[in-house]
Each structure stands twice: as C-alpha cells, then as structure tokens.
Design an enzyme around this catalytic site. Structure first.
Site, PDB file in Angstrom:
ATOM      1  N   LYS A  10      47.358  46.675  43.691  1.00  0.00           N
ATOM      2  CA  LYS A  10      46.540  47.658  42.969  1.00  0.00           C
ATOM      3  C   LYS A  10      45.090  47.466  43.390  1.00  0.00           C
ATOM      4  O   LYS A  10      44.600  46.335  43.403  1.00  0.00           O
ATOM      5  CB  LYS A  10      46.704  47.402  41.458  1.00  0.00           C
ATOM      6  CG  LYS A  10      45.929  48.334  40.570  1.00  0.00           C
ATOM      7  CD  LYS A  10      46.356  48.121  39.119  1.00  0.00           C
ATOM      8  CE  LYS A  10      45.346  48.541  38.097  1.00  0.00           C
ATOM      9  NZ  LYS A  10      44.696  49.824  38.278  1.00  0.00           N
ATOM     10  N   GLY A 192      38.655  46.572  47.328  1.00  0.00           N
ATOM     11  CA  GLY A 192      38.787  45.575  48.404  1.00  0.00           C
ATOM     12  C   GLY A 192      38.669  44.145  47.935  1.00  0.00           C
ATOM     13  O   GLY A 192      38.300  43.257  48.707  1.00  0.00           O
ATOM     14  N   ARG A 193      38.973  43.893  46.686  1.00  0.00           N
ATOM     15  CA  ARG A 193      38.925  42.537  46.099  1.00  0.00           C
ATOM     16  C   ARG A 193      37.507  41.946  46.022  1.00  0.00           C
ATOM     17  O   ARG A 193      37.327  40.743  45.843  1.00  0.00           O
ATOM     18  CB  ARG A 193      39.841  41.546  46.867  1.00  0.00           C
ATOM     19  CG  ARG A 193      41.314  41.929  46.871  1.00  0.00           C
ATOM     20  CD  ARG A 193      41.906  41.777  45.489  1.00  0.00           C
ATOM     21  NE  ARG A 193      43.342  41.990  45.453  1.00  0.00           N
ATOM     22  CZ  ARG A 193      43.934  43.112  45.019  1.00  0.00           C
ATOM     23  NH1 ARG A 193      43.204  44.136  44.603  1.00  0.00           N
ATOM     24  NH2 ARG A 193      45.243  43.212  44.988  1.00  0.00           N
ATOM     25  N   LEU A 194      36.474  42.807  46.186  1.00  0.00           N
ATOM     26  CA  LEU A 194      35.094  42.327  46.073  1.00  0.00           C
ATOM     27  C   LEU A 194      34.626  42.539  44.628  1.00  0.00           C
ATOM     28  O   LEU A 194      33.714  43.310  44.350  1.00  0.00           O
ATOM     29  CB  LEU A 194      34.203  43.084  47.075  1.00  0.00           C
ATOM     30  CG  LEU A 194      32.995  42.326  47.604  1.00  0.00           C
ATOM     31  CD1 LEU A 194      33.408  41.004  48.256  1.00  0.00           C
ATOM     32  CD2 LEU A 194      32.250  43.186  48.619  1.00  0.00           C
ATOM     33  N   HIS A 195      35.315  41.832  43.735  1.00  0.00           N
ATOM     34  CA  HIS A 195      35.108  42.054  42.302  1.00  0.00           C
ATOM     35  C   HIS A 195      33.748  41.543  41.832  1.00  0.00           C
ATOM     36  O   HIS A 195      33.129  40.715  42.480  1.00  0.00           O
ATOM     37  CB  HIS A 195      36.201  41.319  41.506  1.00  0.00           C
ATOM     38  CG  HIS A 195      37.569  41.548  42.049  1.00  0.00           C
ATOM     39  ND1 HIS A 195      38.128  42.797  42.139  1.00  0.00           N
ATOM     40  CD2 HIS A 195      38.488  40.683  42.560  1.00  0.00           C
ATOM     41  CE1 HIS A 195      39.335  42.691  42.665  1.00  0.00           C
ATOM     42  NE2 HIS A 195      39.570  41.422  42.942  1.00  0.00           N
TER      43      HIS A 195
END
Ligand SMILES: Cc1cc2nc3c(=O)[nH]c(=O)nc-3n(C[C@H](O)[C@H](O)[C@H](O)COP(=O)(O)O)c2cc1C
Length: 214
Positions: A10, A192-195
C-alpha cells in the site's frame, strides 16, 4: 501465503506532516490527531496496543481502550491482578501504540504507568453498563478458565450476588492506570516509504521536537 503477503503493497499519499505546523505540546498534538480520527470515523480510534515487560524481560502486547487523555497523561482501565497489572507493578515503563489506517497514521507513546486515584476509578466504573461491571467482578483476567460454561457460571453467580443492589461497588482489584508520557512519536505515511516522523521528547517541562528518518 508468502506470495500473498509479499504482494501486499500500500502506498501512502493522503497528507504530510511538517515540524512548523505541529503544536509545541505533544499531548495537544495527540488530541488534535484524536479529533481527526473521530471526524474521519476511524474504527475504534481509542483502541491502542499496550506493551509491558515481565520480570524475565519478556515483552507482552495487547489492546486496551484509551478512556481519557489530558496534560496529565493517557488513561485506560483494567484488572490490577491481570498479567499486565503484575507486569506494570514490576516495570512501570510501558509503551502505547495507535494505528489509524484510515488516516495512514501511527502514534507511539512511551512513559511511566501509575494507578489513578480510587475516586477516579470509582467514577469511571459507575459509568459502565451493569453487565460490564459484573464482568469486572466475575472475570479472573489472565487466569486459566476450564471452559466457557465455567466462565458463564462465574458471571451468573456474580449477578445473583448483586441482584438486590442497585449500585455495584467497584472491585478493589479493578481500576485505571495513567501513562505519563515522556516520548510521543507521530508517523504520517508518505509516498515511496518516505514517511514523516515527528518525535516529542519531554525535557524537564518542555517538549523537544525532532524529525526522524522513516
Ligand atoms: C478492542 C479491544 C479492546 C480491549 N480493551 C481492553 C481494556 O480497555 N482493558 C482491558 O483490561 N482489556 C481490554 N482488552 C483485552 C486485552 O487485549 C487483553 O486480552 C486482556 O486485558 C488481558 O491481558 P493480559 O492477560 O496481558 O493482562 C481489549 C481487547 C480488544 C481486542
């Protein structure tokens, strides 16, 4: 199963979180996010994972419900003689975790758990539905029970015992804990998982705010 699990992917893209927009007080920031969760009709927004450590240093996690939050801390209710109760007596440093999937948000809290006053526990216990009050008396929380029938028999016995009383007294072994937070981390999912991760650490009386790598 592995194929299925590996394909679950997700991407989070709803919103971001910036240091310059957050409240300087970690608890106020938490309250803002709780209001957002309520407005977004998050399912059981007050359900949180409580993690404790036993005397062999083994960690244990389970869900409990947040029943109050204020500048003093985060309150939940339980059986003081349950496993979690014994673990908190041994090691009062605990962790809480909320995951609000509908908002792509996580909150991690760490702090010291202490029993709240008997007066406060009485007040909350009195507000509970009668059958929940009876369950608090009847359930030997965390102990082995022979069967469902045995558990229901315990409940009926308790119901009989209190049948002539309009008000049921709070069991002395049941009440609230308050978690006095020293760390609160807010996590907002990003593409892109750059939370975004914003951590509040309590330093003396003020919150130090830092961004962490995701
Ligand atoms: C949605 C949900 C809410 C729960 N709320 C509470 C709660 O507020 N207090 C509580 O003692 N247990 C609650 N439980 C049960 C705990 O997760 C746990 O099973 C129980 O407290 C025994 O834990 P222990 O044996 O580690 O002490 C809840 C469970 C779920 C799934």
């Amino acid at each position: 199963m592995k194929d299925y699990l590996n394909k679950l992917r997700k991407d989070y893209s709803m919103m971001g979180m910036d240091e310059k927009d957050v409240d300087k007080d970690g608890i106020v920031q938490f309250e803002k996010w709780m209001v957002d969760a309520a407005n977004a009709e998050v399912n059981e927004p007050n359900a949180m994972v409580l993690s404790t450590v036993d005397k062999n240093n083994h960690p244990h996690s389970r869900i409990v419900l947040l029943r109050d939050v204020s500048s003093k801390g985060f309150v939940f209710y339980t059986n003081y003689e349950s496993d979690k109760g014994h673990e908190i007596e041994h090691q009062s440093m605990v962790a809480l975790n909320f995951f609000w999937v509908e908002l792509e948000r996580q909150v991690r809290i760490e702090g010291i758990a202490e029993k709240i006053s008997q007066v406060e526990s009485n007040e909350y216990y009195a507000s509970r539905p009668r059958e929940n009050q009876l369950s608090a008396w009847a359930s030997p929380q965390s102990k082995v029970v022979g069967s469902r029938a045995e558990l229901e028999a315990l409940w009926r016995e308790t119901e009989m015992k209190w049948k002539d009383q309009i008000e049921i007294e709070r069991p002395p072994f049941w009440g609230g804990y308050i978690v006095k937070a020293s760390m609160i981390e807010f996590w907002q999912g990003r593409a892109g998982r750059l939370h975004d991760r914003i951590r509040y650490r309590l330093e003396k009386d003020a919150w130090a705010i830092e961004r962490l790598g995701p």
